[in-house]
Motif scaffolding. Structure first.
Motif, mmCIF file in Angstrom:
data_model
loop_
_atom_site.group_PDB
_atom_site.id
_atom_site.type_symbol
_atom_site.label_atom_id
_atom_site.label_comp_id
_atom_site.label_asym_id
_atom_site.label_seq_id
_atom_site.Cartn_x
_atom_site.Cartn_y
_atom_site.Cartn_z
ATOM 1 N N HIS B 18 -64.891 -17.596 35.508
ATOM 2 C CA HIS B 18 -65.756 -16.565 36.086
ATOM 3 C C HIS B 18 -67.183 -16.696 35.554
ATOM 4 N N ILE B 19 -67.283 -16.867 34.242
ATOM 5 C CA ILE B 19 -68.605 -16.880 33.603
ATOM 6 C C ILE B 19 -69.484 -18.002 34.151
ATOM 7 N N VAL B 20 -68.954 -19.214 34.184
ATOM 8 C CA VAL B 20 -69.809 -20.321 34.654
ATOM 9 C C VAL B 20 -70.127 -20.164 36.140
ATOM 10 N N ARG B 21 -69.161 -19.659 36.895
ATOM 11 C CA ARG B 21 -69.432 -19.448 38.331
ATOM 12 C C ARG B 21 -70.487 -18.363 38.546
ATOM 13 N N GLU B 261 -73.827 -29.626 40.270
ATOM 14 C CA GLU B 261 -72.943 -30.688 39.746
ATOM 15 C C GLU B 261 -72.377 -30.298 38.384
ATOM 16 N N GLN B 262 -73.224 -29.688 37.564
ATOM 17 C CA GLN B 262 -72.758 -29.236 36.241
ATOM 18 C C GLN B 262 -71.691 -28.152 36.397
ATOM 19 N N LEU B 267 -66.108 -26.346 35.975
ATOM 20 C CA LEU B 267 -64.904 -25.778 36.587
ATOM 21 C C LEU B 267 -63.741 -26.762 36.516
ATOM 22 N N GLU B 268 -64.059 -28.044 36.639
ATOM 23 C CA GLU B 268 -63.032 -29.077 36.517
ATOM 24 C C GLU B 268 -62.420 -29.045 35.103
#
Lengths: 319, 272
Positions: B18-21, B261-262, B267-268
């Motif tokens: 959630h945070i990175v998104r 891209e990051q 997420l990957e």
């Protein structure tokens, strides 16, 4: 001062605050009081003695004083937090801004030792900018009572007011102007004397001097209206504009810098709604100094004579 | 509350996603210090705090104060996953009119106990809450999370003094000791070390843990709860940007959003 005013009983507004707090403490069990090592001077000690379990001393730490008060308010308490006006709001402005005003937490900030009449302690302890600071914060009501009676009523009104309040009190004993029938209401200007030649708008200790100035002007046939603007925010715009329309000239008087306080607030309102010739009696953008309160009031031009002189000058500027 | 460690791990991973998104979508925010605090917040919200998401103002709830307000995305993700609001709303972070402001806003967001963001103010709020609870004879507890750069603020030590002075054993705080602040390593900018000794000297019980070890965090919470007569500081050793390889231990990810891209790479890595 006139014989009438000087003959009155004198009580310091800070002392009236201490008594009012004890009354309030009896009525409202959720009231808590916080201080920062000045409880003897702010008179919160009276509350501490009556309700020791509801009194909290923060020590010499005003930022934490304000934060603790905010935290207690968020958990259902009704905190009154006190210090000198140079320290609250001066020493903890960002805490008042974010922890109280932004969160709309119901904290009452009651600062004593406002203005030049702190006297001998000098400039470091004389708050002449606190009203400007307080007035700039959204959600904060700003009140400067004129005497002990109004202070007591203002403390009870602040407790009922749904949001944060900054209440500014003074150090020296000052004449009691009002009886118990004084109809104080937070957010309302109070017309103390009607007139048609000039309006004298004052707050705090300058209200007594405005009344005295009006008396002196009357002797010369000048009929001055005196408006006690004890609430600087939210400002009673209708009452102020009505009076300015009636008299066509306004003098403000405050024990504060002319930058950002009562004079500025009145100028902002009149500039937008009804510009009239205006003069501000107050400290002219300067720091204070040591001296007796009376000497300092005279040195900085905070006198009835100065208000009367300013009144004559604005009347002369009327077209 | 019975919840096993595997379930907590899964929660923490979801919250990191959630945070990175959220920050990627907002185009700004603070991923480093949000990710370092995730495991602590996960334990608090899913194994420790007594709260009612359907009744956010329940008077007897435990309080959590995020003093390092820039970790707001971590708090919002926990609150949404805990049921205070729909996780779909997380995408509105930092947008005009959103309830999810750049820094926590008590008046806007259900479950947020304190508006913070100007560092150093949260612990004082927590002390006030703990005093109020004691006055009422209430059993709810107060938790706070501070950053290690944040404790450079003098107000933190005013509050530290007060909490010990008032013997607030209903208060505990975590120090997110990730070692980095905006301008560089905390030790180089203005060292607060030795932090554990300082909190001890101020009268707190101090526990030292790995801030990414969920079992250790749970155990520290238990010990804090059982402590009598003084507040507890849990010094949690953490890694800034924890869980995203290119963010871990890198000061430049304090306040920068990942590009597309990051974000995909992050997420990957957090796929589980």
């Amino acid at each position: 001062m006139t014989a009438e005013v000087t003959a009155r009983k004198k009580i310091a507004t800070r002392e009236a605050y201490g008594d009012a707090l004890v009354e309030l403490g009896r009525l409202r069990p959720e009231v808590v009081v916080l201080d920062a090592d000045l409880s003897a001077s702010t008179f919160t000690r009276k509350f501490a003695e009556a309700f020791p379990e509801r009194f909290f001393n923060a020590g010499v730490a005003e930022q934490n004083l304000v934060g603790m008060a905010a935290g207690m308010a968020s958990a259902g308490k009704l905190p009154f937090a006190s210090s000198f006006a140079v320290f609250v709001p001066g020493r903890c402005y960002d805490q008042i801004r974010l922890s109280i005003c932004y969160q709309e937490l119901d904290v009452k900030l009651v600062a004593t030792h406002g203005g030049i009449t702190v006297g001998e302690d000098g400039a470091s302890h004389q708050a002449l900018e606190d009203l400007a600071l307080a007035r700039a914060l959204p959600n904060l009501a700003v009140v400067v009572p004129a005497d002990a009676t109004e202070t007591r009523k203002a403390v009870h009104a602040a407790a009922r007011w749904p949001g944060p309040v900054y209440l500014r009190l003074g150090r020296p004993a000052v004449p009691v102007l009002f009886g118990e029938d004084h109809p104080f209401e937070l957010g309302r200007a109070h017309l103390l004397r009607a007139g048609e030649h000039v309006t004298l708008v004052a707050c705090g200790i300058m209200v007594a001097m405005a009344l005295e100035a009006a008396e002196a002007l009357a002797a010369d046939g000048v009929r001055a209206e005196v408006l006690n603007l004890s609430t600087l925010k939210p400002l009673d715009i209708p009452a102020l504009v009505r009076s300015a329309r009636r008299t066509g000239a306004v003098v403000t008087a405050e024990e504060h810098s002319v930058v950002g306080g009562l004079g500025s607030a009145v100028a902002e309102v009149l500039g937008e709604h009804h510009p009239v010739p205006m003069a501000r009696v107050g400290v002219r953008d300067a720091f204070g100094m040591s001296g007796s309160p009376q000497e300092l009031l005279e040195r900085f031009g905070l006198t009835a004579a100065e208000i009367a002189r300013a009144a004559r000058s604005v009347i002369a500027r009327k077209r | 509350m019975t919840i096993d460690l595997r379930e907590l791990e899964e929660r923490a991973r979801l919250i990191r996603r959630h945070i990175v998104r959220m920050i990627g979508a907002a185009g700004s925010g603070h991923p480093g210090g949000s990710l370092s605090a995730v495991d602590i917040l996960t334990v608090l919200y899913f194994a420790e705090l007594s709260v009612r998401p359907q009744q956010p103002d329940w008077p007897d709830r435990d309080r959590f104060v995020l003093s390092k307000g820039h970790a707001a995305p971590a708090l919002y993700a926990c609150l949404a996953e805990r049921g205070f609001f729909d996780p779909a709303e997380l995408g509105s972070l930092r947008r005009v009119g959103s309830r999810l402001q750049g820094h926590p806003d008590r008046a806007l967001t259900p479950g947020v106990e304190a508006s913070t963001g100007s560092l150093g103010q949260g612990l004082s709020l927590a002390v006030g809450m703990a005093l109020a609870a004691r006055l009422d004879g209430a059993s709810w507890r107060v938790w706070a999370l501070l950053g290690d750069g944040e404790i450079q603020e003098g107000q933190v030590w005013e509050a530290a003094m007060a909490a010990a002075h008032y013997r607030l054993d209903n208060l505990a705080a975590f120090l997110d000791h990730n070692g980095l602040q905006i301008d560089g390593p905390v030790r180089e900018v203005m060292s607060p070390e030795p932090v554990a000794a300082k909190w001890e000297a101020f009268g707190w019980r101090v526990l030292r843990i790995d801030g990414h070890d969920l079992a250790a965090i749970r155990e520290a919470c238990r010990l804090a709860r059982e402590t009598r007569g003084r507040p507890t500081m849990i010094v949690a050793e953490t890694v800034k940007g924890k869980g995203v390889s290119f963010m871990e231990g890198r000061v430049e990810w304090h306040g920068k959003a990942p590009g597309p891209e990051q974000l995909a790479q992050a997420l990957e890595e957090l796929k589980g």
